[in-house]
Design a protein around this motif. Structure first.
Motif, mmCIF file in Angstrom:
data_model
loop_
_atom_site.group_PDB
_atom_site.id
_atom_site.type_symbol
_atom_site.label_atom_id
_atom_site.label_comp_id
_atom_site.label_asym_id
_atom_site.label_seq_id
_atom_site.Cartn_x
_atom_site.Cartn_y
_atom_site.Cartn_z
ATOM 1 N N VAL A 27 41.822 -25.615 26.730
ATOM 2 C CA VAL A 27 41.291 -25.336 25.403
ATOM 3 C C VAL A 27 40.747 -26.634 24.816
ATOM 4 O O VAL A 27 41.455 -27.640 24.762
ATOM 5 C CB VAL A 27 42.366 -24.760 24.463
ATOM 6 C CG1 VAL A 27 41.758 -24.418 23.098
ATOM 7 C CG2 VAL A 27 43.034 -23.531 25.082
ATOM 8 N N VAL A 28 39.489 -26.591 24.394
ATOM 9 C CA VAL A 28 38.897 -27.705 23.664
ATOM 10 C C VAL A 28 38.751 -27.239 22.227
ATOM 11 O O VAL A 28 38.039 -26.281 21.951
ATOM 12 C CB VAL A 28 37.536 -28.132 24.249
ATOM 13 C CG1 VAL A 28 36.872 -29.158 23.346
ATOM 14 C CG2 VAL A 28 37.716 -28.701 25.648
ATOM 15 N N GLY B 71 30.640 -30.214 17.687
ATOM 16 C CA GLY B 71 29.742 -30.118 18.840
ATOM 17 C C GLY B 71 30.177 -29.115 19.886
ATOM 18 O O GLY B 71 29.630 -29.107 20.991
ATOM 19 N N LYS B 72 31.128 -28.249 19.560
ATOM 20 C CA LYS B 72 31.650 -27.297 20.545
ATOM 21 C C LYS B 72 30.559 -26.382 21.098
ATOM 22 O O LYS B 72 30.378 -26.278 22.309
ATOM 23 C CB LYS B 72 32.784 -26.452 19.941
ATOM 24 C CG LYS B 72 34.005 -27.248 19.534
ATOM 25 C CD LYS B 72 35.096 -26.391 18.952
ATOM 26 C CE LYS B 72 34.694 -25.538 17.784
ATOM 27 N NZ LYS B 72 34.339 -26.263 16.551
ATOM 28 N N MET C 43 33.839 -20.490 27.856
ATOM 29 C CA MET C 43 33.605 -19.559 26.758
ATOM 30 C C MET C 43 33.850 -20.252 25.425
ATOM 31 O O MET C 43 34.720 -21.110 25.322
ATOM 32 C CB MET C 43 34.552 -18.360 26.871
ATOM 33 C CG MET C 43 34.361 -17.555 28.131
ATOM 34 S SD MET C 43 35.422 -16.109 28.215
ATOM 35 C CE MET C 43 37.021 -16.853 28.423
ATOM 36 N N ASP C 44 33.083 -19.844 24.433
ATOM 37 C CA ASP C 44 33.243 -20.331 23.076
ATOM 38 C C ASP C 44 33.739 -19.156 22.237
ATOM 39 O O ASP C 44 33.187 -18.050 22.327
ATOM 40 C CB ASP C 44 31.888 -20.826 22.558
ATOM 41 C CG ASP C 44 31.935 -21.465 21.185
ATOM 42 O OD1 ASP C 44 32.898 -21.232 20.435
ATOM 43 O OD2 ASP C 44 30.985 -22.187 20.853
ATOM 44 N N SER D 187 37.279 -23.700 20.869
ATOM 45 C CA SER D 187 37.889 -22.991 19.759
ATOM 46 C C SER D 187 38.143 -23.934 18.600
ATOM 47 O O SER D 187 38.395 -25.112 18.813
ATOM 48 C CB SER D 187 39.219 -22.413 20.252
ATOM 49 O OG SER D 187 40.061 -22.101 19.199
ATOM 50 N N PRO D 188 38.143 -23.416 17.373
ATOM 51 C CA PRO D 188 38.540 -24.250 16.229
ATOM 52 C C PRO D 188 40.037 -24.202 15.961
ATOM 53 O O PRO D 188 40.504 -24.752 14.974
ATOM 54 C CB PRO D 188 37.765 -23.610 15.070
ATOM 55 C CG PRO D 188 37.736 -22.160 15.428
ATOM 56 C CD PRO D 188 37.591 -22.128 16.942
ATOM 57 N N LEU D 189 40.794 -23.564 16.827
ATOM 58 C CA LEU D 189 42.215 -23.317 16.580
ATOM 59 C C LEU D 189 43.097 -24.525 16.863
ATOM 60 O O LEU D 189 42.678 -25.493 17.487
ATOM 61 C CB LEU D 189 42.691 -22.141 17.432
ATOM 62 C CG LEU D 189 42.008 -20.801 17.161
ATOM 63 C CD1 LEU D 189 42.546 -19.736 18.102
ATOM 64 C CD2 LEU D 189 42.170 -20.384 15.713
#
Length: 172
Positions: free
Chosen positions: A6-7, A14-15, A33-34, A84-86
């Protein structure tokens, strides 16, 4: 089961920009996947604007949906990279990396998208929280190919039990 990578990153890190480079540089080796890819062009999921405060109750279900999607793919033996922003507490699985940029770069990117100042400040606060909770990071304020290569180096290092810095030294 194959690993989930997970990034995370606050808005403007910049995701979404790095996704095409990640796909290009890892054909067949990794499913990239985004989380935003399930949303329509207006940021809605099944008609609900997930960025609005009224969507707060659906976030746990949305996160669980992503975990299930990644499980279905990973059971084939192919690792998954989810952008992910999580935070780890919101998606409690996987190996975590933080894509980051300076607050000035984030502010400029989000202002360029037409974000109001209050939303930009919230994104900057989110970035500060992510920095504390996911300290291992790569830069998102460089060329997307460079960010993608750094992320893929981290994944290779994680898969072979090496840290990001050690893996970089081994490559050199």
């Amino acid at each position: 089961m194959t690993r989930l990578f997970v990034v995370t990153g606050a808005p403007g890190s910049g995701k979404s920009t790095v996704v095409p480079e990640l796909v290009r540089l890892s054909p067949g080796n990794l499913v990239v996947m985004d989380m935003d890819e399930l949303l329509d062009d207006n940021g809605r999921l099944l008609g609900i604007d997930i960025a609005s405060p009224t969507a707060t109750p659906i976030w746990p279900a949305y996160n669980a949906l992503w975990l299930r999607i990644t499980e279905l793919i990973r059971r084939s033996g192919i690792p998954v990279l989810l952008l992910s922003p999580l935070l780890p507490a919101e998606l409690p699985e996987g190996r975590w990396l933080h894509l980051d940029c300076s607050d000035a770069v984030r502010r400029k990117r989000l202002a360029g998208r037409g974000w109001p100042e209050a939303a930009i400040e919230e994104a900057i606060a989110d970035a500060a929280e992510i920095r504390k909770l996911v300290p291992r990071s790569v830069r998102g304020d460089v060329a997307p190919e460079r960010s993608a290569k750094s992320i893929l180096d981290w994944i290779r290092g994680e898969r072979f039990g090496k840290t990001l810095s050690l893996w970089g030294r081994l490559r050199g």
